[in-house]
Scaffold this motif. Structure first.
Motif, PDB file in Angstrom:
ATOM      1  N   LEU A  18       0.832  -1.209   0.000  1.00 38.04           N
ATOM      2  CA  LEU A  18       0.000   0.000   0.000  1.00 38.04           C
ATOM      3  C   LEU A  18       0.863   1.254   0.000  1.00 38.04           C
ATOM      4  O   LEU A  18       1.899   1.301   0.662  1.00 38.04           O
ATOM      5  CB  LEU A  18      -0.897   0.021   1.244  1.00 38.04           C
ATOM      6  N   PRO A  19       0.437   2.294  -0.724  1.00 39.32           N
ATOM      7  CA  PRO A  19       1.166   3.564  -0.665  1.00 39.32           C
ATOM      8  C   PRO A  19       1.040   4.188   0.737  1.00 39.32           C
ATOM      9  O   PRO A  19       0.032   3.987   1.411  1.00 39.32           O
ATOM     10  CB  PRO A  19       0.463   4.444  -1.700  1.00 39.32           C
ATOM     11  N   PRO A  20       2.059   4.930   1.178  1.00 39.30           N
ATOM     12  CA  PRO A  20       2.062   5.462   2.554  1.00 39.30           C
ATOM     13  C   PRO A  20       0.857   6.346   2.893  1.00 39.30           C
ATOM     14  O   PRO A  20       0.316   6.249   3.993  1.00 39.30           O
ATOM     15  CB  PRO A  20       3.357   6.277   2.626  1.00 39.30           C
ATOM     16  N   ARG A  21       0.435   7.205   1.980  1.00 39.27           N
ATOM     17  CA  ARG A  21      -0.706   8.077   2.295  1.00 39.27           C
ATOM     18  C   ARG A  21      -1.989   7.274   2.453  1.00 39.27           C
ATOM     19  O   ARG A  21      -2.785   7.527   3.345  1.00 39.27           O
ATOM     20  CB  ARG A  21      -0.889   9.124   1.207  1.00 39.27           C
ATOM     21  N   LEU A  22      -2.197   6.299   1.600  1.00 41.44           N
ATOM     22  CA  LEU A  22      -3.385   5.451   1.681  1.00 41.44           C
ATOM     23  C   LEU A  22      -3.315   4.550   2.906  1.00 41.44           C
ATOM     24  O   LEU A  22      -4.324   4.314   3.570  1.00 41.44           O
ATOM     25  CB  LEU A  22      -3.504   4.612   0.409  1.00 41.44           C
ATOM     26  N   LYS A  23      -2.120   4.080   3.222  1.00 38.62           N
ATOM     27  CA  LYS A  23      -1.934   3.194   4.371  1.00 38.62           C
ATOM     28  C   LYS A  23      -2.328   3.886   5.678  1.00 38.62           C
ATOM     29  O   LYS A  23      -2.995   3.299   6.517  1.00 38.62           O
ATOM     30  CB  LYS A  23      -0.478   2.758   4.434  1.00 38.62           C
ATOM     31  N   ARG A  24      -1.957   5.150   5.821  1.00 38.70           N
ATOM     32  CA  ARG A  24      -2.256   5.876   7.053  1.00 38.70           C
ATOM     33  C   ARG A  24      -3.758   6.059   7.244  1.00 38.70           C
ATOM     34  O   ARG A  24      -4.290   5.818   8.323  1.00 38.70           O
ATOM     35  CB  ARG A  24      -1.569   7.237   7.040  1.00 38.70           C
ATOM     36  N   GLY A  25      -4.461   6.456   6.192  1.00 36.72           N
ATOM     37  CA  GLY A  25      -5.903   6.657   6.290  1.00 36.72           C
ATOM     38  C   GLY A  25      -6.653   5.360   6.545  1.00 36.72           C
ATOM     39  O   GLY A  25      -7.575   5.319   7.369  1.00 36.72           O
TER      40      GLY A  25
END
Length: 60
Positions: free
Chosen positions: A28-35
């Motif tokens: 998963l990309p980091p921005r998507l992973k955080r959300g």
């Protein structure tokens, strides 16, 4: 659908989302992973609340 069925479906989906995020955390990309992680934490916490509340209602 009654209340119990809806609760069970939500609990299964919340834990499934958490499990999928743990298994696919590398892709998963980091921005998507955080959300997604924050939403999964909220959903799992609410699922635990539903479980505890259902046990409380069963006892009374």
């Amino acid at each position: 659908m009654n209340e119990a069925t809806s609760s069970v479906i939500f609990i299964i989906l919340a834990f499934s989302l958490g499990a999928i995020l743990v298994m696919k955390r590398d892709t998963l990309p980091p921005r998507l992973k955080r959300g997604l992680a924050l939403s999964a934490i909220v959903m799992i916490a609410f699922a635990f609340f539903i479980i505890v509340y259902s046990f409380y209602r069963m006892g009374s």
